[in-house]
Motif scaffolding. Structure first.
Motif, mmCIF file in Angstrom:
data_model
loop_
_atom_site.group_PDB
_atom_site.id
_atom_site.type_symbol
_atom_site.label_atom_id
_atom_site.label_comp_id
_atom_site.label_asym_id
_atom_site.label_seq_id
_atom_site.Cartn_x
_atom_site.Cartn_y
_atom_site.Cartn_z
ATOM 1 N N HIS A 1 0.840 -1.198 0.000
ATOM 2 C CA HIS A 1 0.000 0.000 0.000
ATOM 3 C C HIS A 1 0.872 1.243 0.000
ATOM 4 O O HIS A 1 1.963 1.266 0.577
ATOM 5 C CB HIS A 1 -0.901 -0.004 1.238
ATOM 6 C CG HIS A 1 -2.123 0.854 1.078
ATOM 7 N ND1 HIS A 1 -2.091 2.222 1.182
ATOM 8 C CD2 HIS A 1 -3.411 0.529 0.817
ATOM 9 C CE1 HIS A 1 -3.299 2.712 0.996
ATOM 10 N NE2 HIS A 1 -4.127 1.704 0.764
ATOM 11 N N LEU A 2 0.371 2.290 -0.656
ATOM 12 C CA LEU A 2 1.117 3.545 -0.668
ATOM 13 C C LEU A 2 1.129 4.188 0.705
ATOM 14 O O LEU A 2 0.104 4.233 1.396
ATOM 15 C CB LEU A 2 0.488 4.520 -1.670
ATOM 16 C CG LEU A 2 0.439 4.085 -3.141
ATOM 17 C CD1 LEU A 2 -0.066 5.237 -4.000
ATOM 18 C CD2 LEU A 2 1.789 3.605 -3.618
ATOM 19 N N SER B 1 -1.426 3.862 -11.867
ATOM 20 C CA SER B 1 -0.812 5.118 -11.446
ATOM 21 C C SER B 1 -1.377 5.473 -10.079
ATOM 22 O O SER B 1 -2.389 4.909 -9.658
ATOM 23 C CB SER B 1 -1.099 6.234 -12.445
ATOM 24 O OG SER B 1 -2.432 6.693 -12.309
ATOM 25 N N PRO B 2 -0.759 6.420 -9.361
ATOM 26 C CA PRO B 2 -1.304 6.812 -8.071
ATOM 27 C C PRO B 2 -2.719 7.378 -8.146
ATOM 28 O O PRO B 2 -3.448 7.370 -7.152
ATOM 29 C CB PRO B 2 -0.315 7.881 -7.587
ATOM 30 C CG PRO B 2 0.966 7.522 -8.255
ATOM 31 C CD PRO B 2 0.561 7.039 -9.610
ATOM 32 N N SER C 1 -2.241 10.270 -2.863
ATOM 33 C CA SER C 1 -2.972 9.053 -3.189
ATOM 34 C C SER C 1 -3.087 8.116 -1.992
ATOM 35 O O SER C 1 -2.152 7.989 -1.186
ATOM 36 C CB SER C 1 -2.296 8.305 -4.338
ATOM 37 O OG SER C 1 -2.982 7.100 -4.620
ATOM 38 N N THR C 2 -4.240 7.460 -1.880
ATOM 39 C CA THR C 2 -4.457 6.449 -0.844
ATOM 40 C C THR C 2 -4.647 5.073 -1.478
ATOM 41 O O THR C 2 -5.251 4.177 -0.880
ATOM 42 C CB THR C 2 -5.685 6.796 0.007
ATOM 43 O OG1 THR C 2 -6.844 6.871 -0.850
ATOM 44 C CG2 THR C 2 -5.497 8.126 0.712
ATOM 45 N N LYS C 3 -4.128 4.889 -2.679
ATOM 46 C CA LYS C 3 -4.277 3.642 -3.416
ATOM 47 C C LYS C 3 -3.242 2.611 -2.964
ATOM 48 O O LYS C 3 -2.210 2.944 -2.393
ATOM 49 C CB LYS C 3 -4.110 3.889 -4.921
ATOM 50 C CG LYS C 3 -5.092 4.866 -5.526
ATOM 51 C CD LYS C 3 -6.480 4.272 -5.606
ATOM 52 C CE LYS C 3 -7.438 5.208 -6.317
ATOM 53 N NZ LYS C 3 -8.802 4.652 -6.401
ATOM 54 N N TYR D 1 6.615 7.778 -3.786
ATOM 55 C CA TYR D 1 5.854 7.217 -2.666
ATOM 56 C C TYR D 1 6.662 6.191 -1.879
ATOM 57 O O TYR D 1 7.434 5.419 -2.450
ATOM 58 C CB TYR D 1 4.579 6.532 -3.170
ATOM 59 C CG TYR D 1 3.474 7.494 -3.507
ATOM 60 C CD1 TYR D 1 2.516 7.853 -2.565
ATOM 61 C CD2 TYR D 1 3.389 8.053 -4.774
ATOM 62 C CE1 TYR D 1 1.494 8.737 -2.882
ATOM 63 C CE2 TYR D 1 2.368 8.938 -5.107
ATOM 64 C CZ TYR D 1 1.428 9.273 -4.150
ATOM 65 O OH TYR D 1 0.430 10.146 -4.463
ATOM 66 N N ARG D 2 6.434 6.177 -0.575
ATOM 67 C CA ARG D 2 6.907 5.110 0.279
ATOM 68 C C ARG D 2 5.779 4.090 0.427
ATOM 69 O O ARG D 2 4.652 4.336 -0.009
ATOM 70 C CB ARG D 2 7.402 5.670 1.606
ATOM 71 C CG ARG D 2 8.546 6.672 1.407
ATOM 72 C CD ARG D 2 9.027 7.279 2.698
ATOM 73 N NE ARG D 2 9.869 6.381 3.450
ATOM 74 C CZ ARG D 2 11.195 6.244 3.274
ATOM 75 N NH1 ARG D 2 11.803 6.946 2.336
ATOM 76 N NH2 ARG D 2 11.888 5.421 4.021
#
Length: 278
Positions: free
Chosen positions: A165-166, A194-195, A172-174, A245-246
């Motif tokens: 998970h991002l 993509s995010p 983004s919460t994807k 993103y982490r």
């Protein structure tokens, strides 16, 4: 984009000793931080994996996990911190418990339950944490692995049993990837385009409901997701739009269907679960 599959042979099963008792670990499993002893699972026969009379924290190292349950206030599900999950007398309830028949760490997510603001689906699911209690939030560079041995006991339609998970790095919460098990027995990987959204699905295996299987979800070199299901590995390129993103791992029963029923849902039993970073 899907990269050419690479088939990997299964290795010889190892024997792991815990508390003076020896158990044969599945051939496809590897012991990492967060892993408990795993029992050999073959042909649908489920012998004792560990103690059946303790909470999941008595059989699994839950020091690197936080639990989210399908209860609480609307939009704000209850979370159980690692400190409460650990140990033989750790937290358990009807949504997260040790199966008294085989010692499995079991997750139950009904079709009706409290959800997060960004989802319509209930879950009983672990979220990766650091050992100091802070949320895990790692970069794509390096080597990161989530491995599990599990069986889907029951499912109405579709359940997510593992995720990358991002984390921080954008709005983004994807998820980056989600591993689904469908009622048909198909195992399907969803990779985010993509995010901002859009998911591509890839059928990666088939296992009958109630049968045990294993997976490893890994990131290598910052640019590739490596997925292994029952010894067969496929590789998926990570779009550059995710570079900022982490990430963190999730595992459990994230039901992918909803209704007004509290008796229909997805029940998932884990016999091994671990993470590693390098």
């Amino acid at each position: 984009m899907r990269i050419r599959p690479l088939l990997l042979p299964l290795t010889t099963a190892a024997v792991v000793a815990v508390g003076g008792l020896a158990f044969a670990a599945p051939a496809s499993s590897t012991t990492h931080a967060g892993t408990r002893v795993e029992a050999q699972r073959g042909g649908g026969t489920f012998g004792p994996a560990a103690s059946t009379s303790v909470a999941p924290g008595g059989n699994f190292d839950l020091s690197v996990w936080e639990l989210q349950e399908p209860v609480g206030s609307p939009g704000s599900p209850t979370t159980i911190p690692s400190s409460r999950l650990q140990g033989a007398d750790g937290f358990q309830d009807s949504y997260f418990y040790t199966d008294t028949r085989d010692g499995a760490m079991t997750f139950w997510a009904p079709e009706k339950g409290v959800t997060t603001p960004n989802s319509n689906y209930a879950r009983s699911e672990l979220r990766e944490m650091n050992r100091d209690g802070s949320p895990a939030n790692w970069s794509l560079s390096g080597s990161h692995k989530l491995n599990a041995t599990l069986r889907v006991v029951s499912v109405t339609s579709n359940v997510c049993v593992g995720q990358i998970h991002l984390g921080t790095g954008g709005s983004s919460t994807k998820p980056l990837v989600e591993l689904y098990y469908r009622a048909s027995g198909d195992i399907v990987l969803g990779t985010e385009n993509s995010p901002s959204g859009g998911q591509t699905t890839h059928t990666v295996g088939h296992v009958a409901v109630g049968k045990t299987w294993s997976y490893t979800i890994a990131v290598s070199g910052g640019h590739t997701v490596d997925l292994t299901v029952n010894g067969s590995t496929t590789h998926y390129a990570i779009p550059s739009s995710f570079d900022s993103y982490r990430q963190y791992f999730k595992a459990g029963s994230y039901n992918q269907s909803s209704s007004s029923s509290t008796t229909k849902g997805a029940r998932v039993a884990f016999y091994g679960l671990g993470v590693s970073h390098g």
